[in-house]
Write a protein that holds these residues in place. Structure first.
Motif, mmCIF file in Angstrom:
data_model
loop_
_atom_site.group_PDB
_atom_site.id
_atom_site.type_symbol
_atom_site.label_atom_id
_atom_site.label_comp_id
_atom_site.label_asym_id
_atom_site.label_seq_id
_atom_site.Cartn_x
_atom_site.Cartn_y
_atom_site.Cartn_z
ATOM 1 N N SER A 40 0.852 -1.189 0.000
ATOM 2 C CA SER A 40 0.000 0.000 0.000
ATOM 3 C C SER A 40 0.886 1.237 0.000
ATOM 4 C CB SER A 40 -0.910 0.030 1.235
ATOM 5 O OG SER A 40 -1.788 -1.076 1.249
ATOM 6 N N VAL A 41 0.409 2.276 -0.668
ATOM 7 C CA VAL A 41 1.097 3.569 -0.689
ATOM 8 C C VAL A 41 0.126 4.619 -0.179
ATOM 9 C CG1 VAL A 41 2.253 5.302 -2.090
ATOM 10 C CG2 VAL A 41 2.575 2.876 -2.602
ATOM 11 N N GLU A 65 6.788 13.224 0.074
ATOM 12 C CA GLU A 65 6.898 12.163 1.073
ATOM 13 C C GLU A 65 5.749 11.172 0.917
ATOM 14 O OE1 GLU A 65 8.167 13.089 5.279
ATOM 15 O OE2 GLU A 65 6.071 12.493 5.644
ATOM 16 N N HIS A 66 6.076 9.879 0.950
ATOM 17 C CA HIS A 66 5.057 8.840 0.801
ATOM 18 C C HIS A 66 5.270 7.753 1.846
ATOM 19 C CE1 HIS A 66 3.524 10.318 -3.087
ATOM 20 N NE2 HIS A 66 4.785 10.635 -3.341
ATOM 21 N N ARG A 67 4.168 7.150 2.284
ATOM 22 C CA ARG A 67 4.204 6.040 3.233
ATOM 23 C C ARG A 67 3.983 4.746 2.456
ATOM 24 N NH1 ARG A 67 0.064 5.697 5.900
ATOM 25 N NH2 ARG A 67 -1.157 7.363 4.950
ATOM 26 N N ILE A 68 4.963 3.872 2.471
ATOM 27 C CA ILE A 68 4.864 2.586 1.782
ATOM 28 C C ILE A 68 4.814 1.489 2.840
ATOM 29 C CG2 ILE A 68 5.985 0.993 0.181
ATOM 30 C CD1 ILE A 68 7.243 3.390 -1.176
ATOM 31 N N SER A 69 3.797 0.642 2.772
ATOM 32 C CA SER A 69 3.629 -0.399 3.776
ATOM 33 C C SER A 69 3.438 -1.756 3.119
ATOM 34 C CB SER A 69 2.435 -0.085 4.686
ATOM 35 O OG SER A 69 1.239 0.006 3.934
ATOM 36 N N PRO A 77 3.342 -6.438 10.129
ATOM 37 C CA PRO A 77 3.376 -5.469 9.032
ATOM 38 C C PRO A 77 4.509 -4.471 9.243
ATOM 39 C CG PRO A 77 1.565 -4.984 10.511
ATOM 40 C CD PRO A 77 2.132 -6.295 10.953
ATOM 41 N N VAL A 78 4.951 -3.864 8.152
ATOM 42 C CA VAL A 78 6.032 -2.891 8.226
ATOM 43 C C VAL A 78 5.675 -1.693 7.365
ATOM 44 C CG1 VAL A 78 7.333 -3.948 6.324
ATOM 45 C CG2 VAL A 78 8.538 -2.563 8.009
ATOM 46 N N GLU A 79 6.090 -0.519 7.790
ATOM 47 C CA GLU A 79 5.822 0.707 7.034
ATOM 48 C C GLU A 79 7.082 1.551 7.005
ATOM 49 O OE1 GLU A 79 1.994 3.015 7.317
ATOM 50 O OE2 GLU A 79 3.327 4.492 8.262
ATOM 51 N N ARG A 80 7.315 2.178 5.870
ATOM 52 C CA ARG A 80 8.473 3.054 5.737
ATOM 53 C C ARG A 80 8.071 4.324 5.020
ATOM 54 N NH1 ARG A 80 13.880 0.844 3.009
ATOM 55 N NH2 ARG A 80 13.720 -0.495 4.844
#
Length: 340
Positions: A40-41, A65-69, A77-80
């Protein structure tokens, strides 16, 4: 700037060309460990990552800036957060740590070892002595093939062990050595934070007993309805001889847990600890720490296994294994130091 022209019902629409689009967005290539995770973005589902680390999921994103999970069943789960610049390309790896549930084990004191009156007691289980344990954490389940295979995919674990044809998934990983287990421990500390390790022998027995003083955490007897062991033998004529012998591992959690919520403490797979082998407890630490003196060419094994005689699944039973030895009955569970 170049444009493509589309004519529709007499009107002309000008769309940016592929080259122009590439100049105005940034490319992000994503791969996950393990693969085939949901991506997911910024909270919007985009698809699944490729199954192998040699392939990447390519997506073009607007600058900023974007959140990629990433998420996958059985893993945390992990998110960066990533910064994207126009006309650039970057590759990111998302490590999904195995969803290893840890049980908080309270501190306390207990009598380690077996009393001389315990049936089928081995001399190396004594002398009984008081040990006081600091709070720590112990994995609810034995480490599984799912857990291990993720480490292999990430390149942190070298050995891809055989499952003997019984299946992988949620069965306890077997055919790995004590040395291999140290690779897994280092990997977990890298991707999930510090503190992971193999349990110390005293911690293992303390948690296995869970406040009991009997031969098993189930009492003075055990049944193949309660643990996976070779039920073609009996123990002190208590009724452990049920005739049931599965002759293989089963998925972790297939039997009821001990009083502290730990599964497969008795049977299924033998569990290696951090300690060096000693022929008894004379001179053993009384603070629950690992005993790292003695015969360190052998490491202490606890818990018994699917192929084991029922007496070998007692809370006090102990045996040993060379650090480079792998076997279809040998596995492990993680411990974790409680960090204030």
């Amino acid at each position: 700037m170049r444009y493509s022209t589309i004519f529709l019902l007499g009107f002309a629409f000008f769309l940016p060309s592929a080259a122009t689009l590439a100049d105005s967005t940034g490319a992000v290539r994503i791969f996950t460990v393990p693969g085939n995770a949901e991506l997911s973005v910024d909270g919007e589902r985009k698809g699944n990552s490729p199954a192998t680390a040699e392939e990447t999921f390519l997506i073009n994103l607007a600058p900023g800036e974007h959140r990629i999970s990433a998420a996958k069943q059985g893993f945390d789960p992990v998110e960066r957060t990533v910064m994207v610049a126009a006309g650039t390309e970057q590759t990111i790896k998302l490590d999904l740590a195995p969803e290893i549930v840890m049980i908080s084990i309270p501190g306390g004191c207990f009598m380690m070892g077996s009393p001389e009156t315990e049936p089928e007691r081995d001399p190396d289980e004594g002398p009984q002595h008081k040990v006081c344990i600091q709070p720590f954490e112990l994995a609810k389940y034995e480490t599984t093939f799912d857990d291990w295979d993720a480490c292999v995919t990430d390149g942190a674990c070298v050995r891809k062990p055989s499952d003997e044809g019984w299946g992988r998934g949620k069965r306890p990983v077997i055919n790995v050595t004590w040395n291999d287990m140290q690779d897994f421990v280092r990997w977990m500390n890298r991707i999930s934070g510090p503190g992971y390790r193999l349990p110390f022998e005293a911690e293992w027995e303390y948690a296995a007993r869970a406040g009991t003083t009997t031969s098993f955490s189930t009492g003075d007897c055990i049944s193949t309805d309660q643990a996976n062991y070779d039920g073609t033998f009996d123990y002190a004529r208590c009724g452990a001889h049920t005739g049931v012998n599965l002759d293989k591992t089963v998925e972790v959690g297939s039997y009821a847990p001990n009083p502290w919520g730990l599964y497969d403490i008795h049977g299924n797979a033998n569990e290696l600890t951090q300690d060096c082998w000693n022929d008894g407890y004379d001179g053993a630490p009384n603070d629950g720490s690992a005993w790292l003196e003695g015969n360190c060419a052998r490491r202490v094994v606890r818990g018994g296994s699917w192929r084991g005689y029922v007496g070998d699944t007692r809370s006090a039973y102990r045996c040993r294994s060379a650090p480079a030895f792998a076997h279809r009955s040998l596995g492990f569970r993680l411990a974790k130091t409680t960090i204030p």
